[in-house]
Scaffold this motif. Structure first.
Motif, PDB file in Angstrom:
ATOM      1  N   ILE A 113      13.511   6.914 -42.930  1.00  0.00           N
ATOM      2  CA  ILE A 113      13.763   6.301 -44.244  1.00  0.00           C
ATOM      3  C   ILE A 113      15.267   6.125 -44.483  1.00  0.00           C
ATOM      4  O   ILE A 113      15.703   5.126 -45.051  1.00  0.00           O
ATOM      5  N   GLU A 149      10.093   1.428 -48.080  1.00  0.00           N
ATOM      6  CA  GLU A 149       8.736   1.918 -47.849  1.00  0.00           C
ATOM      7  C   GLU A 149       7.768   0.770 -47.593  1.00  0.00           C
ATOM      8  O   GLU A 149       6.866   0.870 -46.764  1.00  0.00           O
ATOM      9  N   GLU A 150       7.997  -0.310 -48.303  1.00  0.00           N
ATOM     10  CA  GLU A 150       7.143  -1.484 -48.116  1.00  0.00           C
ATOM     11  C   GLU A 150       7.299  -2.030 -46.691  1.00  0.00           C
ATOM     12  O   GLU A 150       6.310  -2.316 -46.012  1.00  0.00           O
ATOM     13  N   LEU A 152       8.370  -0.389 -44.081  1.00  0.00           N
ATOM     14  CA  LEU A 152       7.844   0.594 -43.122  1.00  0.00           C
ATOM     15  C   LEU A 152       6.335   0.449 -42.996  1.00  0.00           C
ATOM     16  O   LEU A 152       5.770   0.565 -41.908  1.00  0.00           O
ATOM     17  N   LYS A 153       5.694   0.176 -44.116  1.00  0.00           N
ATOM     18  CA  LYS A 153       4.252   0.009 -44.087  1.00  0.00           C
ATOM     19  C   LYS A 153       3.903  -1.221 -43.245  1.00  0.00           C
ATOM     20  O   LYS A 153       3.010  -1.188 -42.402  1.00  0.00           O
ATOM     21  N   ASP A 158       5.200   3.861 -41.610  1.00  0.00           N
ATOM     22  CA  ASP A 158       5.228   4.662 -42.844  1.00  0.00           C
ATOM     23  C   ASP A 158       4.856   6.117 -42.599  1.00  0.00           C
ATOM     24  O   ASP A 158       5.354   7.008 -43.289  1.00  0.00           O
ATOM     25  N   ARG A 161       7.953   8.194 -41.902  1.00  0.00           N
ATOM     26  CA  ARG A 161       8.992   8.079 -42.916  1.00  0.00           C
ATOM     27  C   ARG A 161      10.074   9.162 -42.850  1.00  0.00           C
ATOM     28  O   ARG A 161      11.257   8.866 -42.864  1.00  0.00           O
TER      29      ARG A 161
END
Ligand code: ADP
Ligand code: MG
Lengths: 285, 326
Positions: A113, A149-150, A152-153, A158, A161
């Motif tokens: 992250i 985060e979006e 990574l998804k 994710d 993270r």
């Protein structure tokens, strides 16, 4: 053969209807070796352009030159009309031209992250004194984290993270580096072999991401050896060999070009190119 | 042989101003090396700038305590700029070479006879802390309890030194938990990657050099408040002690250097006291009393080697975050 990208017929160094990047006389010599010698090239805005060519053709060196990571022997180039020759690499990035590296540069001892957050631009908390005053940057940090985060998804990272980037596989690091580059919301993203080492199960979704980028208005320039991918997603293909641009055009047209076949099957055929030429043959059947 | 004295002396090092000074210098070095990846081998020079900048300002220019600190800090920033401007665009080893050389040059300059009027030459400077002790808020008396019992002057220099350590700790913690800290940690990992994301790596390295150097300069001031300024203290060996302390506690940590400094000084005192006692009692016959000093550094060196082997990230470090991977 006409197309909507070039002005007139496609030919090496041809003019584009709407170029985002224009380079002239860019050359780079390493001792006696001329790694790059590009007379003229234009990258079309809002399109996906593949830069292909055998190993040692000078693709990575051209990336390095255009993004300020290496100094050319000669040459000038402009990005959105702004002269970029001699501009420091970090300023090139700030103008919206973000590149990734062939040899991945994930920041191993930062978490996934944190890697992502680092890609964001305009975080006031990155300034020396502002860093001490949290209220100045907290809101931006929350927004950046959400954006990260979006992404990574979307890149299926994710679950990782909070892990150190060092714990990722080679393919996952490639994905992380690409996702991190996207954090900057670049106008032009330059990917140096984004698929190398990526789990085949993920390549399809990666291709979709790249197509999504285009639909969001981002220009993509990528180096790739996988002809299937090149054919599948690119609007335009530029072929380099021995530092020069030897062919250009829409993928279907370029794959049939004698200069391209020569470049791949010529004296420079090695293990890596072998797989490529087999693929070309297969695609042509 | 009074063993309680030996252990009491060793325990007293836990809160000594020297321990505070070394901790502060090591926190500065952690900013450089542990967080940013800068190889500064001249932390002794930043300490010398604190010591001389402060003492000369008071003695020769009649500046007040706080003014003298401000002058030292300005000199520290200038010194960081001089070191950083030519080297921070180059590979990291250039900074290492330049800092080690600059520190030696500075030491020779302050000890030269032609500057005797200003720096005291090889005999150094003293009598610059009068105002510091004049502003002592603690009335005359004895404070604390054995083995930490101190006079009001000793208490004041400890409170002052450790307050600065506390402030520095908070400052560095805040910085490293901020987006700024994220950028410098990224630079430690791979500066080209950070550049490709639009960060001015050179500016960040400079800021880090200035920040860590300023902490070294404050350390130099804390170090000389209870003693005289002597050029012989600022040898390269001092820099290596600071490195030892930083690595001992954990390079990419803030509390590590503090604990590292405590361990370092307690061990030095303990080994000296114990060896001295054993020699005096005739238990150890192969050492003479004046060999004890060097022998304890050999022991510390062995200890550090053991640390590198068994706990390369330092006592507090996260094994994954930082090892001796220069
Ligand atoms: N730093 C360098 N020093 C010397 N030669 C180099 C350097 N970088 C690249 N080259 C040479 O330049 C040529 C082009 O390399 P590169 O741009 O990496 O090719 P590609 O990315 O197309 O495989 C190769 O012959 C390579 O050996
Ligand atoms: Mg390459």
């Amino acid at each position: 053969m006409s197309n909507q990208i070039s002005v007139g017929d496609a030919s090496p160094g041809c003019q584009k209807v709407d170029p985002i990047l224009v380079a002239d006389n860019v050359s780079r010599q390493f001792g006696g070796l001329t790694a790059v010698d590009v007379a003229h090239v234009e990258i079309p805005r809002g399109k996906i352009t593949a830069l292909i060519g055998p190993n040692g053709a000078g693709k990575t060196t051209l990336f390095n030159l255009l993004t300020g990571f290496d100094k050319p022997t000669t040459g000038t180039w402009t990005f959105e009309g702004k002269n970029l020759a001699g501009v420091a690499s970090y300023k090139v990035a700030r103008l919206g031209m973000i590149r990734t590296f062939q040899l991945t540069k994930s920041l191993s001892m930062l978490s996934v992250i944190e890697n992502m957050r680092l890609g964001a631009q305009k975080q006031a908390g990155e300034r020396f004194l502002a860093a001490l005053i949290r209220p100045l940057w907290r809101a931006a940090e929350n927004r950046i984290t959400e954006q990260a985060e979006e992404l990574l998804k979307r890149f299926k990272l994710d679950a990782k993270r909070d892990d150190f980037a060092a714990s990722l596989s080679g393919g996952q690091r490639k994905l992380l580096e690409m996702a991190r580059a996207l954090m900057a919301e670049p106008k032009l993203v330059m990917l140096d072999e984004p698929m190398a080492g990526v789990n085949p199960a993920l390549t399809q979704s990666l291709l979709d991401h790249i197509k999504d980028l285009k639909s969001n208005g981002t220009t993509v320039l990528f180096v790739e050896h996988d002809m299937h991918m090149v054919r599948h997603i690119s609007d335009w293909v530029i072929v380099m060999a021995e530092g020069r641009i030897v062919a250009e055009g829409p993928p279907a047209q370029v794959m049939k070009d004698q200069a391209v076949i020569d470049a791949y099957l010529g004296a420079h055929a090695d293990i890596d190119l072998g797989t490529v030429s087999i693929k070309i043959a297969k695609d042509d059947n | 042989m009074d063993w309680s004295l030996v252990f009491g002396n060793a325990a007293a090092e836990l809160i000594s101003p020297t321990t505070a000074a070394y901790a502060l210098a090591a926190i500065g070095l952690a900013v450089h090396f542990g967080y940013t990846g800068l190889l500064n081998f001249g932390q002794a020079a930043f300490m010398a700038i604190g010591a001389y900048g402060f003492a000369v300002s008071v003695l020769n220019f009649g500046l007040s305590f706080w003014q003298a600190i401000a002058v030292s800090m300005i000199l520290s920033v200038l010194f960081a700029l001089i070191l950083g401007i030519p080297t921070l665009r180059l590979r990291s080893d250039y900074l290492a070479i330049v800092t080690i050389a600059a520190a030696e040059i500075l030491r020779y300059v302050v000890s030269t006879t032609s500057l005797k009027d200003l720096t005291g030459g090889s005999s150094g400077l003293s009598g610059f802390a009068t105002e510091f002790y004049a502003i002592n808020p603690f009335p005359t008396g004895n404070y604390l309890f054995w083995p930490f019992d101190v006079t009001e002057k000793e208490l004041w220099v400890r409170v002052f030194g450790w307050s600065i350590v506390a402030l520095a700790t908070i400052l560095v913690l805040l910085m490293m938990r901020s987006p700024w800290g994220r950028v410098v940690k990224g630079i430690r990992e791979d500066e080209d990657a950070v550049r490709s994301l639009g960060k001015n790596v050179y500016a960040y390295k400079m800021q880090s050099l200035i920040l860590g150097g300023a902490l070294g300069t404050l350390a130099g001031i804390v170090f000389v408040l209870p003693r005289a300024v002597q050029p012989g203290n600022y040898v390269t060996g001092l820099t290596f002690f600071i490195w030892t302390i930083m690595l001992l506690g954990g390079a990419a940590t803030v509390f590590g250097p503090i604990v590292g400094s405590m361990i370092f000084w307690v061990l030095l005192s303990l080994t000296e006291g114990v060896l001295q006692g054993l020699v005096n009692m005739g238990v150890i016959t192969f050492l003479s009393t004046d060999q004890i000093g060097p022998v304890r550094f050999i022991l510390i060196g062995l200890g550090l080697m053991a640390l590198v082997v068994f706990r390369p990230q330092g006592i507090f470090g996260n094994k994954k975050e930082l090892q001796f991977n220069v």
